[in-house]
Design a protein around this motif. Structure first.
Motif, mmCIF file in Angstrom:
data_model
loop_
_atom_site.group_PDB
_atom_site.id
_atom_site.type_symbol
_atom_site.label_atom_id
_atom_site.label_comp_id
_atom_site.label_asym_id
_atom_site.label_seq_id
_atom_site.Cartn_x
_atom_site.Cartn_y
_atom_site.Cartn_z
ATOM 1 N N ASP A 18 0.870 -1.243 0.006
ATOM 2 C CA ASP A 18 -0.087 0.080 0.035
ATOM 3 C C ASP A 18 0.757 1.280 0.005
ATOM 4 N N GLY A 19 2.184 1.124 -0.178
ATOM 5 C CA GLY A 19 3.085 2.405 -0.217
ATOM 6 C C GLY A 19 3.726 2.731 1.108
ATOM 7 N N PRO A 20 3.953 3.929 1.308
ATOM 8 C CA PRO A 20 4.752 4.197 2.468
ATOM 9 C C PRO A 20 3.750 4.215 3.612
ATOM 10 N N GLU A 21 4.478 4.344 4.830
ATOM 11 C CA GLU A 21 3.831 4.495 5.917
ATOM 12 C C GLU A 21 2.921 5.703 5.897
ATOM 13 N N ARG A 82 5.122 1.362 16.329
ATOM 14 C CA ARG A 82 3.782 1.120 15.748
ATOM 15 C C ARG A 82 3.954 1.167 14.219
ATOM 16 N N ILE A 83 3.385 0.179 13.471
ATOM 17 C CA ILE A 83 3.584 0.235 11.965
ATOM 18 C C ILE A 83 2.176 -0.289 11.238
ATOM 19 N N GLU A 84 2.002 0.412 10.049
ATOM 20 C CA GLU A 84 0.855 0.137 9.238
ATOM 21 C C GLU A 84 1.141 -0.151 7.732
ATOM 22 N N ARG A 85 2.666 -0.777 7.657
ATOM 23 C CA ARG A 85 3.060 -1.218 6.639
ATOM 24 C C ARG A 85 3.989 -2.382 6.837
ATOM 25 N N PRO A 93 -3.201 -2.187 12.282
ATOM 26 C CA PRO A 93 -1.697 -2.145 12.681
ATOM 27 C C PRO A 93 -0.930 -3.010 13.495
ATOM 28 N N GLY A 94 0.391 -3.164 13.395
ATOM 29 C CA GLY A 94 1.349 -3.887 14.045
ATOM 30 C C GLY A 94 2.272 -3.324 14.936
ATOM 31 N N LEU A 95 2.996 -4.135 15.413
ATOM 32 C CA LEU A 95 4.271 -3.473 16.410
ATOM 33 C C LEU A 95 5.534 -4.483 15.833
ATOM 34 N N MET A 96 6.602 -3.516 15.786
ATOM 35 C CA MET A 96 7.885 -4.283 15.679
ATOM 36 C C MET A 96 8.992 -3.697 16.836
ATOM 37 N N LYS A 130 13.645 4.335 6.350
ATOM 38 C CA LYS A 130 13.054 4.617 5.179
ATOM 39 C C LYS A 130 12.263 5.999 5.056
ATOM 40 N N TYR A 131 12.363 6.755 6.166
ATOM 41 C CA TYR A 131 11.558 7.737 6.332
ATOM 42 C C TYR A 131 12.374 9.026 6.981
ATOM 43 N N HIS A 132 12.037 10.292 6.639
ATOM 44 C CA HIS A 132 12.668 11.436 7.058
ATOM 45 C C HIS A 132 12.537 11.693 8.351
ATOM 46 N N GLU A 133 11.311 11.496 8.934
ATOM 47 C CA GLU A 133 10.916 11.699 10.256
ATOM 48 C C GLU A 133 11.643 10.856 11.322
ATOM 49 N N VAL A 134 12.067 9.683 10.708
ATOM 50 C CA VAL A 134 12.746 8.950 11.572
ATOM 51 C C VAL A 134 14.330 8.721 11.503
ATOM 52 N N ALA A 135 14.942 9.587 10.737
ATOM 53 C CA ALA A 135 16.370 9.542 10.304
ATOM 54 C C ALA A 135 17.279 9.568 11.653
ATOM 55 N N ASP A 136 16.726 10.111 12.793
ATOM 56 C CA ASP A 136 17.589 10.012 14.129
ATOM 57 C C ASP A 136 17.486 8.771 14.829
#
Length: 225
Positions: A18-21, A82-85, A93-96, A130-136
């Motif tokens: 379904d594409g990105p989170e 929390r993940i949706e992809r 939704p799931g969890l990793m 994969k995402y800008h918001e979690v680069a840290d």
């Protein structure tokens, strides 16, 4: 282990990509290169060791030139991402796992090949961040190994909570893991594989061991309903 391969198989289903989170911005190629450049500057000419505490143990997607047990003090595994992809959907939704502050985390360290260092490092960062918001969420941690203390690169470890849940009751965590599946597989499969490979390394994580029993109960209950 109560979470058997047969029960894990019941959680798997075909799910389309379904594409990105939702709500997150894919990391650009330029941002990815900057992140890899930063890591290489920080490590200098030293070998790059990667601390694996979850899926990187059983699926690193690169060929390490060395591997050994390691313990990160001041961190612990937590199903708090929390993940949706990938192993979940927006409908379910799931969890990793991520590393949270406090305690101790036993895992392994993997050394990147010098010959393929840039290539393998870039592929690894692209997979994990994969995402800008979690680069840290990529950082260095100190780990104890049979060869002494080492600096090791790890992922999804931060004092910020980008993409992380608030602490969840373990029954809620078990429910989400038991039901979530995406195009990359199920959360129950992820939990099972992690426990199996930790056990192969001689590591028994008591929290994961308790969690797998609760997840197994919920999968059985769903099938009986």
């Amino acid at each position: 282990m109560l979470l058997t391969p047969e029960l894990v198989a019941l959680t798997l289903r075909d799910v389309l990509d379904d594409g990105p989170e939702p709500g997150w911005t894919p990391l650009s190629e330029a941002e990815l290169d900057c992140l890899v450049d930063r890591i290489e500057r920080e490590v200098g000419g030293e070998p790059i060791w990667v601390f694996a505490y979850g899926s990187l143990i059983w699926n690193p997607e690169f060929k390490p030139t060395a591997r050994m047990r390691a313990s990160a003090y001041g961190w612990h595994r937590s199903f708090s991402l929390r993940i949706e992809r990938w192993r979940a959907t927006s409908e379910q939704p799931g969890l990793m796992m991520a590393l949270e502050r406090g305690g101790r985390c036993d895992g392994v360290v993997l050394r990147l090949s010098e010959e393929r260092r840039r290539q393998d490092l870039r592929a690894l960062v692209a997979r994990e961040i994969k995402y800008h918001e979690v680069a840290d969420m990529v950082r260095w941690v100190r780990v104890q190994t049979p060869e002494g203390m080492k600096n090791a690169l790890t992922f999804w470890a931060s004092t910020r909570r980008s993409g992380l849940t608030k602490p969840l009751p373990i029954p809620t965590t078990a429910e989400l893991i038991a039901n979530a599946c995406g195009q990359g597989g199920s959360c129950a499969q992820y939990l099972h594989n992690t426990i199996v490979d930790l056990e192969a390394e001689g590591i028994r994580d008591r929290n994961l061991w308790h969690l797998q029993a609760l997840v197994a109960e919920r999968i059985k209950a769903k099938q009986a309903a």
